[in-house]
Design an enzyme around this catalytic site. Sequence first.
Site, PDB file in Angstrom:
ATOM      1  N   HIS A   1      -9.629  -5.702  10.925  1.00 21.31           N
ATOM      2  CA  HIS A   1     -10.222  -5.487   9.600  1.00 21.31           C
ATOM      3  C   HIS A   1     -11.645  -4.941   9.681  1.00 21.31           C
ATOM      4  O   HIS A   1     -12.414  -5.087   8.743  1.00 21.31           O
ATOM      5  CB  HIS A   1     -10.236  -6.802   8.810  1.00 21.31           C
ATOM      6  CG  HIS A   1      -8.884  -7.362   8.533  1.00 21.31           C
ATOM      7  ND1 HIS A   1      -8.173  -8.063   9.476  1.00 21.31           N
ATOM      8  CD2 HIS A   1      -8.099  -7.314   7.439  1.00 21.31           C
ATOM      9  CE1 HIS A   1      -7.010  -8.437   8.967  1.00 21.31           C
ATOM     10  NE2 HIS A   1      -6.936  -7.980   7.741  1.00 21.31           N
TER      11      HIS A   1
ATOM     12  N   GLU B   1       0.817  -1.213   0.000  1.00 18.99           N
ATOM     13  CA  GLU B   1       0.000   0.000   0.000  1.00 18.99           C
ATOM     14  C   GLU B   1       0.852   1.265   0.000  1.00 18.99           C
ATOM     15  O   GLU B   1       0.531   2.228  -0.703  1.00 18.99           O
ATOM     16  CB  GLU B   1      -0.947  -0.006   1.203  1.00 18.99           C
ATOM     17  CG  GLU B   1      -2.184  -0.884   1.036  1.00 18.99           C
ATOM     18  CD  GLU B   1      -1.876  -2.365   1.185  1.00 18.99           C
ATOM     19  OE1 GLU B   1      -2.695  -3.201   0.753  1.00 18.99           O
ATOM     20  OE2 GLU B   1      -0.791  -2.697   1.725  1.00 18.99           O
TER      21      GLU B   1
END
Length: 367
Positions: free
Chosen positions: A166, A97
């Site tokens: 998450h 990322e």
Amino acid sequence: MAASAGPLRGLLRCAQRVGVGRFSGLPQRGFHGSAPAAAQVTVRDALNQALDEEIERDEKVFLLGEEVAQYDGAYKISRGLWKKYGDKRVIDTPISEMGFTGIAVGAAMAGLRPICEFMTFNFSMQAIDQIINSAAKTYYMSSGLVPVPIVFRGPNGASAGVAAQHSQCFAAWYAHCPGLKVVSPWSSEDAKGLLKASIRDDNPVVMLENELMYGVPFEMSEEAMSKDFIVPIGKAKIERPGTHITLVSHSRSVGHCVEAAAILAKDGVECEVINLRTIRPMDIETIESSVVKTNHLVTVEGGWPQFGVGAEICARIMEGPAFNHLDAPAVRVTGADVPMPYAKTLEENCLPQVKDIIHAAKKTLNI
């Protein structure tokens, strides 16, 4: 064919005589065309339409992220786009990322319009320096010389059974930062219109979607299906008008508010449900106008309570003219102030449910 020609000619002559004869003066019976039926479109397909239309419309637009190309996206949002537009417009990246977000921000500074997809916004924490220090601040630090037209998008908030690392909502995180615009769609119309508006915007936009909404179908009008359709950033939508209490929410929780409002209506309580659509800049005027009318306020969000979206709304209402119209303290319905548990029953109890909204509304109304 020759045998049938005679009778057909006879019928035609008869019709012509009727048209000019004694029946011609009678009023003709017309058919009243009804409005075309709204199409049922899932949030996933609405996002796919928006990406397809904007990549086609502007050659500077491209999509990059993990598995967005050959695999059609982890959630199939980019289905078919790689085959249609090729490697230069739809780009698979490594699982890094920080790396591909930096590439996207640099491309935006150079004049392109990247759409940077995170498989989940939890992973955007790996790239938060690129988002905040590079994308959000460069336009200001360059005295307006270097705009950064980029969209960061992907699923945000809790999904199902993916536990603490998450499941968090980043609406308050990114809305805290000047230089970013933050949008949070609920319906298919929201998703398509906000994504198109975000891609065309000259500022960095964070688009917080919800994985559990991707497969949900909504009606979309003919106007919303148009390639020119956009939803203005910074403008909320009243999903259900009401007079007794205002429910303000964003993303998946809007659906819970609509459901709660339908149940409360059976008891004679008319809720006005406001879909924020945009977290920053927040449309506080729409909320204020509603509170002036209903005199009661409940905010609903899936994120944590401390320094959350609801906390900001309550503070803005208290500081503004609508405060004097409140007949009871504003109430927040939020996610539980704990890391998300993995167990299904605990997970459900950590997130706002319809019953929680109904309880909060009745508490506020003292019924």
